[in-house]
Design an enzyme around this catalytic site. Sequence first.
Site, PDB file in Angstrom:
ATOM      1  CG  ASP A  27      40.896  63.420  40.531  1.00 38.67           C
ATOM      2  OD1 ASP A  27      41.260  64.509  40.069  1.00 38.67           O
ATOM      3  OD2 ASP A  27      40.222  63.305  41.559  1.00 38.67           O
TER       4      ASP A  27
ATOM      5  CG  ASP B 159      40.554  61.826  45.452  1.00 37.60           C
ATOM      6  OD1 ASP B 159      40.847  63.048  45.508  1.00 37.60           O
ATOM      7  OD2 ASP B 159      41.379  60.950  45.137  1.00 37.60           O
TER       8      ASP B 159
ATOM      9  CG  ASP C 154      39.475  67.237  44.578  1.00 40.21           C
ATOM     10  OD1 ASP C 154      40.172  68.111  44.046  1.00 40.21           O
ATOM     11  OD2 ASP C 154      39.868  66.073  44.769  1.00 40.21           O
TER      12      ASP C 154
END
Length: 961
Positions: free
Chosen positions: A394, A693, A697
């Site tokens: 990410d 997060d 996900d």
Amino acid sequence: MGMEGKISDSCSRFTSSISVYTRPPEEVSQAGFEIDADMLSPMVTSRNHDHLKAFLGVEGIARCLDVSLDMGISTVKGPPLPVRQKIFGSNVYDEKPRKSLWVFTWDALHDITLIILLVCAAISLVLGIAIEGWPEGIYDGLGVILCILSVVSVMAISDYKQYLQFQDLDEQKKKTFIHVTRDGNRQRCSIYDLVVGDVVHLMTGDIVPADGILIKGYNLLVDESSLTGESEPLNVSLTDPFLFSGTKVQDGSGKMLVASVGMKTYLGSLMETMSQIGENETPLQVKLNGIAAIMGKIALAFSLLTFLVLTARCMAGKALHNEILEWSTADALNLLNYVAIAVTVLVVGVPEGMPLAVTLILAFAARKLMNERALLKQLSSCETMASVSSICTDKTGTLTTNRMVVDRLLICDEVMLNKDAADFLKYAKHKRALEILLHAIFLNSGSEVVHGNDGTNTIFGSPTESALLDFALHLGGHYDAICQRFEILEVWPFNSSTKRRSVLVACPEGGGRVFCTGAAEIILRECTKIVCNNGDSVDLSVERRKKVLDIINGFCCGALRTLCLTFKDFEDSSDCRVLDGDYTLIAVVGISDPVRPEVKSAVQTCLAAGITVRMVTGDNINTAKAIAKECGILTDDGIAIEARDLRAIRLGGFKDLMSKLQVVARSSPTDKCTLVTMLKSDEYGEVVAATGDGTNDASALHTADVGLAMGIAGTEVARESADVVLMDDNFTTIVNLIKWGRLVYQNVQLLVQFQLTISIVALVFNFVSACISGSAPLTVVQLLWVNMISDILGVLALITKLPCDKVEYRASVGRNMEIFTNAIWRNIIGQSIYQLAILFVLKFCGRRFLKLSGEDAGSVLHTVIFNTFVLCQDLPQAKPAKPALVGRPLPPAYCLALFRTLLRIRISMDKRKEGVVGRRKSSIKVTTTYRFQNDYAEEVPLRIVSTLMLERSGGIHAEEG
């Protein structure tokens, strides 16, 4: 009668209408409560709506618990928190008591080979005293017993320390915090400090910390599959308000009144079946168990053959002397010694310490990684990190600091910096635009502003919403006044697929208004109007739209995260076209999130180690490219693409694209999961680590070979689905994981090479010597001593080794992770051959080479053989541990050093020969110094001091310094 009177009367009527045994005990009533845990817990676990209605709903329950649903528990006026814990229990679960050191000692004593050796040692002790008397007869038997006790003690202590480390890791894994309202203030609280009556705030991604009743919520979807097995999420509303501990908030938000905690919850009854960390074997341990099992079968065969050969030679000797029917106590002692030697060959031949060693290595690595802010939830993930060839990371929080600030603003056709916005909007003509902007920020936010007693403001919530709230406060907005003025009718929380958050409010003057905040270029497509200078809404013409889009792209190219704030008015708030677009653009904000300063060097380290780093983010393509270039992820020949374009590419084109793909923008969790799946497929064969997060996900984290969840910004659902939790949300921590993973794998290879070499040499040497000479040169005590060195001391040397900074020296081991490489086989075979050659030369030519004679010659020779065998194992450990040298065979210099030691032994014996012959016991101290280069290219002396204690019985006491 007022509401409180009605509720109190309802409580009384309900408790009197049911059995007297369900009335609150006197202790509960004196504490100020009108209901106890035995009444609350069954009502929630059985979803008993009738009982809830009898109490007039959640308001009645709150009244019975002396709680305000708006202000929460009052720690000043109401019962103290310890009293609530005493009456209703604490939010902890009963766990199995910790094992003591004696339990592991007892378990270690159950090893069948050690039991056989203990029995043989006891018999040897009795027969030795009977034959040779006291104290000469106790040496052999007592030596074996002491060695066994030493081995058991070291094994038990190692197991106990490993158990304690796993317990500590499990405690770290369970540390979770939640937001509650107490004394009218929202605050962060550990789930273990929750009490019955707490008002808990639930957000998407949270795990419900206790059983409770919903106070209010918006689109609250809860996954109860962990309790009920139902895969479909349940919509929790005021008509079905019951929530259960351990379930996951999949979507929406809400507030809950805690009704049951700890063992009183539905989850509490299931806790006994829940597993704890460290109970499952890792893949590497399974492989080593297989190796140990094969070696055990081979060792068992050699052990039986050794006993049969020794017994056959004994029988043949007695037959030659016509003594086949004459048996003495000494003969029985010899047979017992043969059994002990055969069992000891089995003990040494079985590298049973290898699986234990891997556990110790992994536990040590897990403890060190905890200090480096990485919590291993699965020990196998440390092994897998050695094989990682691709990282899908990410952007927000991992590559950036996650400290977001509104940097630029487009409003009323003007672009300005944060510091200039307050002065610009204070003019009267911008009053309405400022008012709508503040409403859009304060009302459409899942975060909350809490006013402290010292006058400071604290913002609880996500970094993006916190940045907007902070900006609104900077503009002079009054959070409480605006929130109290409007009634929130419906909330649509942020969704990664729609890239927006919306809220429907009832306006004081009538009608309704929808506020929508989301991804700039996506929301802009749905806007038909824009707020101009005087605050009025005008049509968003093509020219205006193009201008706004250019400004958005300019913000993005400056590495800013862009959001559009919009609204839409309705005369009827129940209009079904609430979310159908046709918005009015209020403003475009650019939020800065600086890149972590250490990220660029960490990315370069990964690239040098052969690991491809790909950034998968939901941000704008221009923002993603700017951040990726700053981090060193996006190179000149790399490709950055939006997820929708990636989905449109056919399979063949995808294969051509994959080698250069470095950035995927505007991606959803589904896109990330698809990318991870493609990279893991046989076609590409990548070992993938993925960060995440959000709640959505979880699928990507579960699909990846190693799922890395964010410890700060991540949701509880993401942390639960991951293999590793990054406690600092930092990309550099991933590099530390890779370092430790590769070190663990290398140390396991060295351990296998070390232990298998010892096992092979001991097996072959004792077996061949027994077949040829009729006696085993290595005694029971000696082999047990070597076994303890190889299983314990060698492991301790490896597990305390720290990773070097040059992780790129170690190549990725690949998905299959073969332990036995060609270099390992070459080392095992080569070292076994040269060690056996030296030992056989000493065994069959040692007397002539060392010029030994007299009655103690055999004892002296066996002493030299044992010291040589130990030195053969010790000298390879002095080899430099540089990564580039791992796997190379032992340098010839060490072989020459070994022969030099033997030569000095011979010279010393020549000088003291007269003193040795005829004496029962003597000692010779030989000191040899070697020099080698350590990891820092410094010349370090290695001094080996061998003290040889010669005994007539062939026993040995050796000291190695």
